[in-house]
Structure formats: C-alpha cells, structure tokens
Design a protein around this motif. Structure first.
Motif, mmCIF file in Angstrom:
data_model
loop_
_atom_site.group_PDB
_atom_site.id
_atom_site.type_symbol
_atom_site.label_atom_id
_atom_site.label_comp_id
_atom_site.label_asym_id
_atom_site.label_seq_id
_atom_site.Cartn_x
_atom_site.Cartn_y
_atom_site.Cartn_z
ATOM 1 N N GLY A 67 27.318 -11.077 -27.026
ATOM 2 C CA GLY A 67 27.140 -12.429 -26.480
ATOM 3 C C GLY A 67 27.717 -12.550 -25.089
ATOM 4 N N ARG A 68 28.898 -11.937 -24.868
ATOM 5 C CA ARG A 68 29.511 -12.002 -23.536
ATOM 6 C C ARG A 68 28.666 -11.248 -22.519
ATOM 7 N NH1 ARG A 68 34.292 -10.860 -26.423
ATOM 8 N NH2 ARG A 68 34.471 -8.778 -25.473
ATOM 9 N N ALA A 69 28.156 -10.107 -22.924
ATOM 10 C CA ALA A 69 27.308 -9.326 -22.017
ATOM 11 C C ALA A 69 26.024 -10.080 -21.699
ATOM 12 C CB ALA A 69 26.990 -7.972 -22.642
ATOM 13 N N TYR A 70 25.471 -10.710 -22.708
ATOM 14 C CA TYR A 70 24.234 -11.486 -22.510
ATOM 15 C C TYR A 70 24.473 -12.612 -21.514
ATOM 16 C CZ TYR A 70 19.939 -13.990 -23.815
ATOM 17 O OH TYR A 70 18.720 -14.596 -23.803
ATOM 18 N N ARG A 71 25.589 -13.333 -21.664
ATOM 19 C CA ARG A 71 25.895 -14.434 -20.742
ATOM 20 C C ARG A 71 26.133 -13.926 -19.328
ATOM 21 N NH1 ARG A 71 28.458 -16.208 -25.483
ATOM 22 N NH2 ARG A 71 30.477 -15.333 -24.873
ATOM 23 N N TYR A 72 26.771 -12.749 -19.223
ATOM 24 C CA TYR A 72 26.995 -12.164 -17.894
ATOM 25 C C TYR A 72 25.667 -11.867 -17.206
ATOM 26 C CZ TYR A 72 27.611 -8.463 -14.472
ATOM 27 O OH TYR A 72 27.532 -7.703 -13.326
#
Length: 506
Positions: free
Chosen positions: A450-455
């Motif tokens: 999820g963090r990578a996707y938001r980045y």
C-alpha cells in the motif's frame, strides 16, 4: 358537454372561464367500470391540478365511495397488475397501460396531536374527503366519466391567482399533519405560487410541530423542494417561517453573517444566489449534469454553512472564514445523516462542499500540471458538478473581478481538457499495479504494498505518466531508502507465511 381535443382518444372536461383540459382514456374507462358497478369514482388532487396547469401528471389518483374489497372486485381482470399494500388506509394500487394508479376510499381522517400518523376512518362524501386535503388547489375532483368538476374550496380561483391556501383554517390543517408546512414550501418552489398570508402566519406559529415528523418524510419533501423550478423561493419560505431552524438549521444560521458595519456580503442571500446559478448551469438529459440535479443544488445551498463556526474579525476590520470548506463538509455529513440520506448522496454533497474553494488558488497563481491532475483526481466523478458549483459561487457585483475569475476557470477547464487527452486523467493510476509491486520487491501482500502504491501514485501525479522501466527504477530507489526495520518486518511476514503454507501442505 364533453368534447374532443387535439389528443385522439382523450375527452375534454367542461372549461372553467379560461381553462380546458383533457383526461386520459384509461381514467374514463375506469370511471365507467365503477359507475356500472353502482359506485362513484373521481380523479382527485394533484392530477386535477396538473390538468389546469397543462402538466402531465406521472400518476393518477382516484377517490371512491367503494370499499377496498369492492374496488378490488372492480379492477381484477382489468388492471395489468394490482397490489394491496395500502389496504388498511383504504388504498388499492394498480397499473394499467403504463399508468401508476391509486384508488382510495373516501376518508375522514383524525390525527393524534402528538402522533406522526393519521387515524383512518372511511367516509361517505366526496366533499368531506376533499375538505381534509392539504391545499385548495389539491382539493378539486373530476367526477368520472361525466367530467363534472367539484371545487368546493376555490381551487381553480387559487390556481389562477397563484396563491396557496388551505381548504379550512391552516392551523387545523397543519395540526392534522405538520408535514403540510413543508409541502407548502415545496409547492412554492415547484409551482411558483405565493403562500397566502394566513398560511405563512400559521407556518411561523407552528414551525416547531415539524419536529414530530419522521426524518425520512422531511427529507423527501426537501428533495422535491430543492429540485423545483424556484428552489430559492421554497428555501426562503422555510427560513422566514422558522421551519428551517428545525429541519435545516445551518442554512438559517447564515443570516447571522451580516454584521452591523456591513463589512462583508450577506452569506445567506449569497447562498441562495449560488443555488439559483447552479441550477441554471444544469444540462439537458444528454449533458454531463442533467437537471434537476439534487447533489449539485444541495451542495450549492450548503457550500458556506461552515462560515458561522469559522468567522473571525481580523485587525483592521476584515472578516475571515478560514477552513470553512472543511468545517462545512463535516456539518453537511452530520445534517444529511440526520435526515436519513443515503451514503452515496451524503458523500457526494460533502465532497463538493469540501472542494468548492480549491480553485481560488489557481486564480491567484498558475498551477503546475501536477496540481491540475490532483484537482481532477480529487473531484473524481463529481468534476462536472464541481465546475458548475465553482462558477456559480461567483456572485460579486464587481464585473472586472467576475470576468477575471471566469477567464481563470475557462483556462483551468482548457488545461484539464488538454491533459485529459494526453493522460486519461479521469482514471489516473500508478504506473505499476499491486501485483507488479509485489513481484519487483519480492514481498507478499501487506502494508508495504500500500505504501509503495501510494508513492507511485504521488509520482504519477507530480510528474505525469512514466514507462514501466522508469516506474520500476523509481520503485526500487524508494525501496532502497526505506528504513531497515520496515524491510525486516516484511521479510518476517513473508517467512511466517511460507512456514504456514508448508505446514498446511504437509
């Protein structure tokens, strides 16, 4: 004598001094069936009123001296379908040739002053049935199939005069059913009629009685009012009589925004103007915002309700309302939940209120492509409504300022259109999906994905689309910069899942 008009198959009722009208053949046919069976049948209420207004009524309402059982025996075998849901209230519903029809036995209702619901008693007289109705223009009947107009309370007169009156004393009518006060405001909006002074006085004196009405019934009347041809008139009537203080207090509170020094505009009147202007920007059925559009109109009415809570008097006499958009969105959600609106409508109206100030930064300084992308993405499917709300929010009398804002928004819409052609703005996604992220990083599903996707979404917003190789390089660079403990946590999660899968396979 009944005659023929330009609509084949329709009979024309006897004219009042200046009005003639045509009755649907299905109504005449039903009337003959009741008379042949020894009963009376009359078209009643709104459909009769709409005949005089030359409006097509979506439903046909009838009243009769037949009991529900007798009505059923007459319509069985004739109606395409029928139902008995309202039987306890004397109503049989049916469908015939595409028309929704209700036939109700003459009623003489009595109400418990502390109750929301009527106590139903069947009556024997058409005139008595008409007397219990809400307004004189709705207390007219057309006997069928003879087409005799029954108008004991001057409904035709009031229609011609454009005045809303009650058959009897308005205090008695509103005591019987307080929702009729909301209905008065709704008819003022829908039919563009004035409310008689005695009706307005009774509404003002009895406004508090609205509190015993269910939120769902209030909501339904409010939607019809806001979607009317003259919503400003209906809202203003609710506010002036004090009914809004019960059902929509945030709107009435906007009147407090006029200080004695007149340092800033009347926020209440401004909101009514925005409502009118937003309605005027609705499109036809094939356009992006077909009217009437409740979400747009209600957001226009409520867009500034956060101002009373955020008003500050600054040094030098200026007045500010910092963050009134965010506060207003929260108030919108609270009020609409209390009125039992569905979640999607609440979410849409609140989001428009939250975003309605976003554009003004564009007028002061040019936006980057990234900012334009965010504007479109944050608005999502509400973008066309947001365009109209933002344009409607300009009510200044300073023509130069109005022109400057209009030109700036024209420029923003043009940039949105140009970027949309290049990047498919309406469906912005990161350049890599979740499966690709997990494969590249070698991690299982979890928070890091999820963090990578938001980045990657942030990168997409800021810099526009990238190739898969460019996005991969960005992702790996981001991953290399993550704290070691976060990487270790993901490894631990992966190891635990591997162990669990191995045990399950044994």
């Amino acid at each position: 004598m009944a005659g023929e008009d330009s609509h084949p198959g329709r009979a024309t009722a006897p004219e009042s001094p200046s009005v003639g009208f045509a009755v649907e053949p299905v109504a005449l046919e039903l009337g003959r069936r009741f008379v042949d069976a020894g009963f009376e049948l009359s078209l009643v209420g709104g459909p009769v009123r709409d005949l005089f207004l030359r409006r097509k009524s979506p439903d046909l309402d009838f009243t009769t001296n037949a009991t529900p059982d007798e009505t059923l025996s007459i319509v069985k075998g004739w109606a395409d379908a029928f139902w008995e849901i309202g039987r306890d209230f004397g109503t049989i519903g049916l469908r015939k040739q595409g028309f929704q029809i209700e036939v109700t036995t003459y009623r003489a209702e009595a109400y418990d002053p502390e109750s929301r619901k009527p106590v139903v008693a069947f009556g024997t007289s058409l005139e008595d049935d008409l007397e219990r109705r809400d307004f004189s223009m709705n207390a007219m009947a057309l006997r069928l199939p003879s087409l005799e107009l029954v108008d004991p309370f001057g409904g035709v007169r009031d229609l011609h005069a454009g005045v809303l009156r009650t058959p009897g004393a308005p205090e008695d009518s509103f005591s019987d059913d307080p929702l009729r006060m909301m209905r008065a405001a709704r008819f003022a909006s829908q039919l563009k009629v004035d409310v008689a002074p005695e009706v307005r006085d009774a509404m003002t004196a009895m406004a508090g009685r609205i509190s015993i009405i269910s939120a769902e019934r209030v909501r339904d009347e409010l939607v019809k009012l806001v979607n009317g041809d003259a919503p400003r008139v209906g809202v203003d009537l609710l506010v002036d009589t004090g009914i809004a203080d019960v059902v929509l207090p945030e709107v009435g509170a906007l009147r407090l925004e006029v200080d004695e020094h007149h340092r800033h505009k009347d926020v209440y009147q401004h909101s009514l103007t925005v409502l009118e202007q937003a309605a005027a920007l609705e499109t036809g059925p094939d356009g992006p915002v077909p009217g009437p559009d409740f979400v747009l109109r209600f957001a226009a009415l409520l867009h500034d309700i956060g101002k009373p809570a955020t008003r500050r008097f600054e040094p030098g006499g200026a007045v500010s309302f910092r963050h009134h958009d965010v506060v207003g969105a929260k108030l919108v959600k609270k009020r609409m939940r209390e009125l039992r609106f569905d979640n999607e409508t609440i979410k849409s109206v609140a989001r428009l209120v939250e975003l309605h100030m976003r554009f003004y930064g564009y007028g002061d300084a040019g936006w980057t492509d990234s900012a334009v992308r965010r504007y479109v993405t944050d608005a999502g499917p509400l973008l066309e409504r947001l365009h109209r709300l933002t344009r409607s929010d300009v009510t200044t009398r300073n023509q130069r300022k109005a022109d400057r804002l209009s030109f700036a928004y024209d420029d923003l819409e043009q940039r949105i259109a140009e970027l949309a052609e290049q990047e498919e703005l309406a469906a912005i996604r990161p350049d890599l999906d979740g499966q690709q992220i997990m494969q590249i990083l070698g991690v299982p599903p979890g928070p890091v994905v999820g963090r990578a996707y938001r980045y990657l979404l942030e990168e997409r917003m800021e810099n526009g689309p990238a190739s898969e190789e460019e996005a991969r390089a960005k992702l790996l660079a981001w991953w290399a910069g993550q704290p070691e403990e976060a990487v270790d946590q993901e490894r631990t999660v992966k190891q635990k899942r591997t162990v669990k899968e191995e045990k399950e396979s044994e």
